[in-house]
Write a protein that holds these residues in place. Structure first.
Motif, PDB file in Angstrom:
ATOM      1  N   ALA A  22     -51.034  75.520  -8.101  1.00  0.00           N
ATOM      2  CA  ALA A  22     -50.257  76.804  -8.006  1.00  0.00           C
ATOM      3  C   ALA A  22     -51.803  77.962  -8.310  1.00  0.00           C
ATOM      4  N   GLU A  23     -52.522  78.317  -9.193  1.00  0.00           N
ATOM      5  CA  GLU A  23     -53.297  78.602  -8.738  1.00  0.00           C
ATOM      6  C   GLU A  23     -53.962  79.324  -7.685  1.00  0.00           C
ATOM      7  N   LEU A  24     -54.649  78.670  -7.310  1.00  0.00           N
ATOM      8  CA  LEU A  24     -55.779  78.419  -5.738  1.00  0.00           C
ATOM      9  C   LEU A  24     -54.740  79.684  -4.418  1.00  0.00           C
ATOM     10  N   VAL A  25     -53.351  78.519  -4.663  1.00  0.00           N
ATOM     11  CA  VAL A  25     -52.741  79.878  -3.872  1.00  0.00           C
ATOM     12  C   VAL A  25     -51.593  80.561  -3.991  1.00  0.00           C
ATOM     13  N   GLY A  26     -52.202  81.203  -4.976  1.00  0.00           N
ATOM     14  CA  GLY A  26     -51.008  82.449  -5.651  1.00  0.00           C
ATOM     15  C   GLY A  26     -49.599  82.093  -6.113  1.00  0.00           C
ATOM     16  N   ALA A  27     -48.793  80.881  -6.304  1.00  0.00           N
ATOM     17  CA  ALA A  27     -47.909  80.800  -7.312  1.00  0.00           C
ATOM     18  C   ALA A  27     -48.022  80.832  -8.255  1.00  0.00           C
ATOM     19  N   ARG A  28     -46.555  79.909  -8.653  1.00  0.00           N
ATOM     20  CA  ARG A  28     -46.173  79.659  -9.903  1.00  0.00           C
ATOM     21  C   ARG A  28     -46.045  78.631  -9.705  1.00  0.00           C
ATOM     22  N   ARG A  29     -46.227  77.306 -10.481  1.00  0.00           N
ATOM     23  CA  ARG A  29     -46.158  76.072 -10.842  1.00  0.00           C
ATOM     24  C   ARG A  29     -44.546  75.309 -10.772  1.00  0.00           C
ATOM     25  N   MET A  48     -49.443  77.833   5.085  1.00  0.00           N
ATOM     26  CA  MET A  48     -50.941  77.599   5.510  1.00  0.00           C
ATOM     27  C   MET A  48     -51.544  77.497   4.541  1.00  0.00           C
ATOM     28  N   ALA A  49     -51.738  78.613   3.020  1.00  0.00           N
ATOM     29  CA  ALA A  49     -52.583  78.802   1.973  1.00  0.00           C
ATOM     30  C   ALA A  49     -52.666  77.212   1.625  1.00  0.00           C
ATOM     31  N   ILE A  50     -51.476  76.333   1.257  1.00  0.00           N
ATOM     32  CA  ILE A  50     -51.736  75.144   0.549  1.00  0.00           C
ATOM     33  C   ILE A  50     -52.353  74.328   1.606  1.00  0.00           C
ATOM     34  N   ALA A  51     -52.280  73.985   3.104  1.00  0.00           N
ATOM     35  CA  ALA A  51     -52.660  73.849   3.823  1.00  0.00           C
ATOM     36  C   ALA A  51     -53.825  73.186   4.304  1.00  0.00           C
ATOM     37  N   LYS A  52     -54.517  75.184   3.972  1.00  0.00           N
ATOM     38  CA  LYS A  52     -55.953  75.103   3.092  1.00  0.00           C
ATOM     39  C   LYS A  52     -56.539  74.994   2.258  1.00  0.00           C
ATOM     40  N   VAL A  53     -55.959  74.224   1.652  1.00  0.00           N
ATOM     41  CA  VAL A  53     -56.622  73.447   0.202  1.00  0.00           C
ATOM     42  C   VAL A  53     -56.866  72.345   0.386  1.00  0.00           C
ATOM     43  N   PHE A  54     -55.666  71.144   1.403  1.00  0.00           N
ATOM     44  CA  PHE A  54     -55.792  70.438   1.189  1.00  0.00           C
ATOM     45  C   PHE A  54     -57.158  70.353   2.229  1.00  0.00           C
ATOM     46  N   HIS A  55     -57.111  70.999   3.407  1.00  0.00           N
ATOM     47  CA  HIS A  55     -57.819  71.239   4.549  1.00  0.00           C
ATOM     48  C   HIS A  55     -57.196  70.447   5.926  1.00  0.00           C
ATOM     49  N   VAL A  56     -55.876  70.920   5.615  1.00  0.00           N
ATOM     50  CA  VAL A  56     -55.314  69.692   6.710  1.00  0.00           C
ATOM     51  C   VAL A  56     -54.104  70.478   7.312  1.00  0.00           C
ATOM     52  N   THR A  57     -53.701  70.677   8.285  1.00  0.00           N
ATOM     53  CA  THR A  57     -52.672  71.097   9.075  1.00  0.00           C
ATOM     54  C   THR A  57     -51.168  71.563   8.882  1.00  0.00           C
ATOM     55  N   VAL A  58     -50.446  72.762   8.518  1.00  0.00           N
ATOM     56  CA  VAL A  58     -49.048  72.640   7.860  1.00  0.00           C
ATOM     57  C   VAL A  58     -48.339  71.780   8.356  1.00  0.00           C
ATOM     58  N   GLU A  59     -48.442  70.767  10.303  1.00  0.00           N
ATOM     59  CA  GLU A  59     -47.732  69.822  10.287  1.00  0.00           C
ATOM     60  C   GLU A  59     -48.228  68.969   9.207  1.00  0.00           C
ATOM     61  N   ASP A  60     -49.048  68.133   9.056  1.00  0.00           N
ATOM     62  CA  ASP A  60     -49.640  67.758   7.738  1.00  0.00           C
ATOM     63  C   ASP A  60     -48.962  67.199   6.616  1.00  0.00           C
ATOM     64  N   LEU A  61     -48.377  68.117   6.181  1.00  0.00           N
ATOM     65  CA  LEU A  61     -47.729  68.826   4.894  1.00  0.00           C
ATOM     66  C   LEU A  61     -46.240  68.803   5.466  1.00  0.00           C
ATOM     67  N   PHE A  62     -46.055  69.073   5.976  1.00  0.00           N
ATOM     68  CA  PHE A  62     -44.407  69.736   6.746  1.00  0.00           C
ATOM     69  C   PHE A  62     -43.980  69.034   7.197  1.00  0.00           C
ATOM     70  N   GLU A  63     -42.681  68.272   7.225  1.00  0.00           N
ATOM     71  CA  GLU A  63     -42.042  67.370   8.798  1.00  0.00           C
ATOM     72  C   GLU A  63     -40.179  67.943   8.572  1.00  0.00           C
ATOM     73  N   PHE A  64     -39.947  68.916   9.785  1.00  0.00           N
ATOM     74  CA  PHE A  64     -37.907  68.623   9.549  1.00  0.00           C
ATOM     75  C   PHE A  64     -37.642  67.379  10.143  1.00  0.00           C
ATOM     76  N   THR A  65     -36.433  66.643   9.170  1.00  0.00           N
ATOM     77  CA  THR A  65     -35.419  65.649   9.646  1.00  0.00           C
ATOM     78  C   THR A  65     -34.373  66.593   9.642  1.00  0.00           C
TER      79      THR A  65
END
Length: 67
Positions: A22-29, A48-65
């Motif tokens: 949360a601190e790294l991406v400027g959000a609340r826990r 995008m900020a979260i993806a950047k922290v983990f060096h992955v794409t947004v698609e790696d983190l999220f999927e619509f089902t």
């Protein structure tokens, strides 16, 4: 449609607490917790900020089902 997330998986693999992410991406826990539990859909900026922290794409983190 439902949003499936892999944030918890990447965060735990990195040995990171919700509060640290949360601190790294400027959000609340609590926001990170809601994201991990599928109770909140992130803005594109936050995703995008979260993806950047983990060096992955947004698609790696999220999927619509289909519900």
């Amino acid at each position: 449609m439902a949003l499936k997330t892999r944030i918890r998986e990447y965060r735990e693999k990195a040995g990171m607490k919700q509060s640290e992410l949360a601190e790294l991406v400027g959000a609340r826990r609590e926001t990170i917790g809601h994201l991990e539990n599928g109770k909140y859909n992130p803005s594109l900026k936050l995703a995008m900020a979260i993806a950047k922290v983990f060096h992955v794409t947004v698609e790696d983190l999220f999927e619509f089902t289909e519900d």
